[in-house]
Scaffold this active site. Structure first.
Site, PDB file in Angstrom:
ATOM      1  N   ASN A 193      -6.985 -11.232  -9.373  1.00  0.00           N
ATOM      2  CA  ASN A 193      -5.886 -11.459 -10.318  1.00  0.00           C
ATOM      3  C   ASN A 193      -6.205 -10.738 -11.623  1.00  0.00           C
ATOM      4  OD1 ASN A 193      -3.973 -12.453 -12.056  1.00  0.00           O
ATOM      5  ND2 ASN A 193      -4.235 -14.590 -11.420  1.00  0.00           N
TER       6      ASN A 193
ATOM      7  N   ASP B 180      -5.099  -6.249  -5.928  1.00  0.00           N
ATOM      8  CA  ASP B 180      -3.874  -7.050  -5.751  1.00  0.00           C
ATOM      9  C   ASP B 180      -4.257  -8.508  -5.497  1.00  0.00           C
ATOM     10  OD1 ASP B 180      -0.709  -6.089  -4.915  1.00  0.00           O
ATOM     11  OD2 ASP B 180      -1.278  -8.180  -4.593  1.00  0.00           O
TER      12      ASP B 180
ATOM     13  N   ASP C 170       2.047  -1.170 -10.409  1.00  0.00           N
ATOM     14  CA  ASP C 170       3.377  -1.551  -9.919  1.00  0.00           C
ATOM     15  C   ASP C 170       3.417  -3.083  -9.806  1.00  0.00           C
ATOM     16  OD1 ASP C 170       5.955  -0.935  -8.946  1.00  0.00           O
ATOM     17  OD2 ASP C 170       5.289  -0.982  -6.862  1.00  0.00           O
TER      18      ASP C 170
ATOM     19  N   GLY D 280       0.769  -1.248   0.000  1.00  0.00           N
ATOM     20  CA  GLY D 280       0.000   0.000   0.000  1.00  0.00           C
ATOM     21  C   GLY D 280       0.800   1.297   0.000  1.00  0.00           C
TER      22      GLY D 280
ATOM     23  N   TRP E 103       2.229   2.885  -2.581  1.00  0.00           N
ATOM     24  CA  TRP E 103       1.739   3.742  -3.674  1.00  0.00           C
ATOM     25  C   TRP E 103       0.361   4.285  -3.325  1.00  0.00           C
ATOM     26  CZ3 TRP E 103       2.756   2.915  -9.533  1.00  0.00           C
ATOM     27  CH2 TRP E 103       4.134   2.747  -9.764  1.00  0.00           C
TER      28      TRP E 103
ATOM     29  N   LYS F 169       4.877  -0.970 -14.756  1.00  0.00           N
ATOM     30  CA  LYS F 169       6.269  -1.350 -14.445  1.00  0.00           C
ATOM     31  C   LYS F 169       6.654  -2.542 -15.317  1.00  0.00           C
ATOM     32  CE  LYS F 169       7.363  -3.477 -10.414  1.00  0.00           C
ATOM     33  NZ  LYS F 169       7.739  -3.395  -8.984  1.00  0.00           N
TER      34      LYS F 169
END
Ligand code: SAM
Length: 210
Positions: free
Chosen positions: A85, A69, A113, A51, A53, A153
């Site tokens: 997912n 997540d 991320d 957490g 970000w 990312k």
């Protein structure tokens, strides 16, 4: 500074400043360099746990955040967390009820991320991060507002430039950048797309007389 020293430095700094992860400093750096977010933005965050970000996003936008997540995340005020997912195509249908509840028609930004556990093998880490980035882009095509921003990312590799070339026509600007808060040895980069051009507008362009 060695890679380990750098990791320890950001870890301690995160603890001192009450951030949940040293990753928080990566987003701060991206924000300073590239002004990704602004006050009032509606953000979908992917790969949010634990957490760090999310804390930064909340402090900039001061808006509710929808975060996704695979792993659970301790609650944060104003954050609507979905444990799921993103590789599952049904994920959009789990996000949409939260959008409706919050009166969000489309997101101003989708920030990811997300990364599966790294193997240390360059090719494997590159391809798994590439596949996650691809999913983030597919989700964004459905949920991002005209003019919106996407950040993903990626562990750099053969498919990084083709990835950029594939998606940049859908945006007004795109760039690859890295951050000092990443491990020195890491091939981790962030790809920033700004100014989403929706299908509708693309069609209008292609139909307009020369
Ligand atoms: C580097 S961590 C994110 C750190 C976070 N940004 C922070 O600031 O605390 C990467 C996260 O991506 C998540 N992730 C990996 N694959 C995913 C997937 N397929 N769907 C959703 N989340 C995923 C992992 O569970 C992990 O929590």
């Amino acid at each position: 500074m060695s890679a380990q020293d750098r990791k320890d430095y950001y870890y301690k700094k995160a603890k001192q400043q009450n951030y949940r992860s040293r990753a928080a400093f990566k987003l701060m750096e991206l924000q300073t360099k590239s002004s990704i977010l602004k006050y009032g933005d509606n953000v979908l965050e992917i790969g949010s746990s634990p957490g760090g970000w999310t804390q930064i996003i909340r402090s900039i936008t001061e808006r509710p955040v929808i975060s996704v997540d695979l792993n659970d995340m301790e609650p944060i005020e104003g954050v609507y967390f979905i444990r799921g997912n993103i590789s599952n195509p049904a994920i959009n249908e789990r996000i949409k009820p939260y959008m409706e509840k919050l009166h969000i028609e489309k997101f101003s930004a989708v920030l990811s991320d997300a990364m599966s556990r790294t193997s240390g093998k360059r090719d494997i880490d590159h391809s798994s991060s590439y596949l996650l980035c691809k999913r983030v882009m597919e989700i964004s095509m459905d949920l991002l507002a005209e003019g919106g921003t996407v950040v993903v990312k990626q562990f750099q590799g053969d498919l990084t430039i083709p990835f950029l070339n594939e998606w940049s026509p859908r945006f007004r600007n795109s760039r690859i950048t890295n951050v000092a808060a990443s491990r020195e040895s890491s091939s981790e980069v962030y790809i920033i797309f700004k100014g989403y051009i929706s299908e509708h507008e693309t069609d209008q362009f292609s139909q307009s007389p020369l």
